[in-house]
Design an enzyme around this catalytic site. Structure first.
Site, PDB file in Angstrom:
ATOM      1  N   GLY A  52      -9.468   3.811  29.517  1.00  0.00           N
ATOM      2  CA  GLY A  52     -10.334   2.948  28.728  1.00  0.00           C
ATOM      3  C   GLY A  52     -11.293   3.751  27.867  1.00  0.00           C
ATOM      4  N   SER A  53     -12.531   3.311  27.797  1.00  0.00           N
ATOM      5  CA  SER A  53     -13.452   3.808  26.772  1.00  0.00           C
ATOM      6  C   SER A  53     -13.921   5.241  26.955  1.00  0.00           C
ATOM      7  CB  SER A  53     -14.658   2.872  26.674  1.00  0.00           C
ATOM      8  OG  SER A  53     -14.263   1.611  26.183  1.00  0.00           O
ATOM      9  N   THR A  54     -13.803   5.827  28.159  1.00  0.00           N
ATOM     10  CA  THR A  54     -14.148   7.246  28.274  1.00  0.00           C
ATOM     11  C   THR A  54     -13.224   8.089  27.401  1.00  0.00           C
ATOM     12  OG1 THR A  54     -12.773   7.395  30.263  1.00  0.00           O
ATOM     13  CG2 THR A  54     -15.150   7.102  30.590  1.00  0.00           C
ATOM     14  N   LYS A  56     -12.446   7.437  24.466  1.00  0.00           N
ATOM     15  CA  LYS A  56     -12.874   7.357  23.068  1.00  0.00           C
ATOM     16  C   LYS A  56     -13.457   8.670  22.552  1.00  0.00           C
ATOM     17  CE  LYS A  56     -13.615   2.356  23.000  1.00  0.00           C
ATOM     18  NZ  LYS A  56     -14.568   1.250  23.205  1.00  0.00           N
ATOM     19  N   SER A 107     -19.646   0.755  22.552  1.00  0.00           N
ATOM     20  CA  SER A 107     -18.248   0.800  22.980  1.00  0.00           C
ATOM     21  C   SER A 107     -17.390  -0.243  22.284  1.00  0.00           C
ATOM     22  CB  SER A 107     -18.146   0.644  24.506  1.00  0.00           C
ATOM     23  OG  SER A 107     -16.957   1.247  24.981  1.00  0.00           O
TER      24      SER A 107
END
Length: 337
Positions: A52-54, A56, A107
């Site tokens: 997921g967003s980590t 990014k 996020s």
């Protein structure tokens, strides 16, 4: 949160040394007559998950490194709903125009999907592999280590270029994520994670030493500084990681929340989540990186910032005291003092 499982890994960015790894549930190695074999593993190196967003940080670093965007570049976030290649994508908020830094702080999936589309599949793939995803972080030192998965662009679907930059359609280990954040903390240099420092014989004599090993320059130092600036914005009152703040220290980090695949339906579940937080302390010239991954927190609270963020905060505060780090007060606190 009555989670199914959890793990955490702590690393020193400048050397790649693994300072600590922990897993829950765990087992007693002195009682192996009837263990629960599902617990007899090191989740930090053997379990993979969609981050997921980590993840990014890959799209952000790639866009900054390639000059496709800066932290102040505006991105229209479609007021919370965006369709690409026939598939909808949503944000948790109805955001309009945000800078790249603000989009990272909040996020925004839509903003980073657009950055990924601009980068293109091959650019995203090249940078993901440079950060160590898709390879054994320890180089085969542990037999159960997973490689994770970053598929080559030729196998991507049309929608993949909008999903990979937000941490879907890839799988990673917690140790790989820690090593990637260490590369950012180490001014862009990816270090081989170092599990054993030295080996001694029965008389205490050193018979083998293992030195830190820089492997490659993933991004320029200036790019790493900009990524850290964006990570600092996440751990603020306006960011998704405000619960990860550490008293008397500056923190740079990123939250992550992903839906898990339901093993029965083979579809993304609306009840099963992975919650994570990855961060560094202090935010400038970091002394350590911590990655916390929580598997299937129960109840209505499942976001990484709310579940894994407080765990990071508690751990990082204790680690900073254990390492006897000099407090680094956030700018606002210095003004108040």
């Amino acid at each position: 949160h009555q989670a199914k499982g959890a793990c955490a890994v702590v690393m020193r960015p400048s050397t790649g040394e693994i300072l600590a790894m922990a897993n829950r549930p765990t087992f007693d190695p002195n009682d192996m007559e009837s263990p629960d074999w599902a617990t007899v593993r090191n989740r930090c190196v053997s379990d993979t998950y969609e981050p997921g967003s980590t993840f990014k940080i890959v799209a952000l670093a790639a866009a900054l490194e390639e000059g496709r965007a800066g932290l102040e570049t505006p991105v229209f976030c479609e007021n919370g709903r965006y369709e690409y290649a026939g598939f909808p994508l949503r944000d948790t908020g109805s955001y309009g125009m945000l800078t790249v830094k603000q989009a990272f702080q909040k996020s925004s999936n839509i903003a980073f999907a657009k950055l990924g589309i601009q980068m293109g599949a091959r650019g995203l793939y090249r940078h993901a592999r440079a950060f160590g995803f898709g390879d054994e972080a320890l180089g085969g030192m542990l037999p159960a280590e997973a490689r994770g998965k970053v598929s080559p662009p030729d196998s991507w679907s049309e929608v993949s270029v909008s999903r990979v930059p937000i941490g879907y359609e890839v799988s990673v280990t917690p140790l790989q994520m820690a090593a990637a954040f260490c590369a950012v903390a180490n001014r862009g240099v990816w270090m081989r994670p170092l599990l054993v420092k030295e080996v001694r014989d029965a008389r205490g004599q050193i018979v083998a030493r293992f030195a830190p090993k820089p492997v490659r320059q993933v991004i320029r130092g200036e790019t790493a500084d900009s990524v850290i600036e964006a990570l600092e914005a996440v751990v603020s009152e306006e960011g998704t990681g405000k619960r990860a703040m550490v008293p008397n220290f500056t923190v740079a980090g990123k939250t992550g929340t992903t839906k898990k695949i339901d093993p029965l339906t083979k579809q993304y579940s609306e009840r099963r989540y992975m919650a994570s937080f990855a961060g560094m302390v202090p935010s400038r010239e970091p002394s350590f990186v911590v990655v916390v991954v929580i598997d299937e927190p129960q109840g209505d609270v499942y976001y990484g910032g709310l579940v894994a963020g407080p765990v990071f905060s508690a751990m990082a505060g204790r680690i900073a005291r254990h390492l006897d780090l000099e407090p680094v007060y956030p700018r606002a606190e210095v003004v108040r003092r």
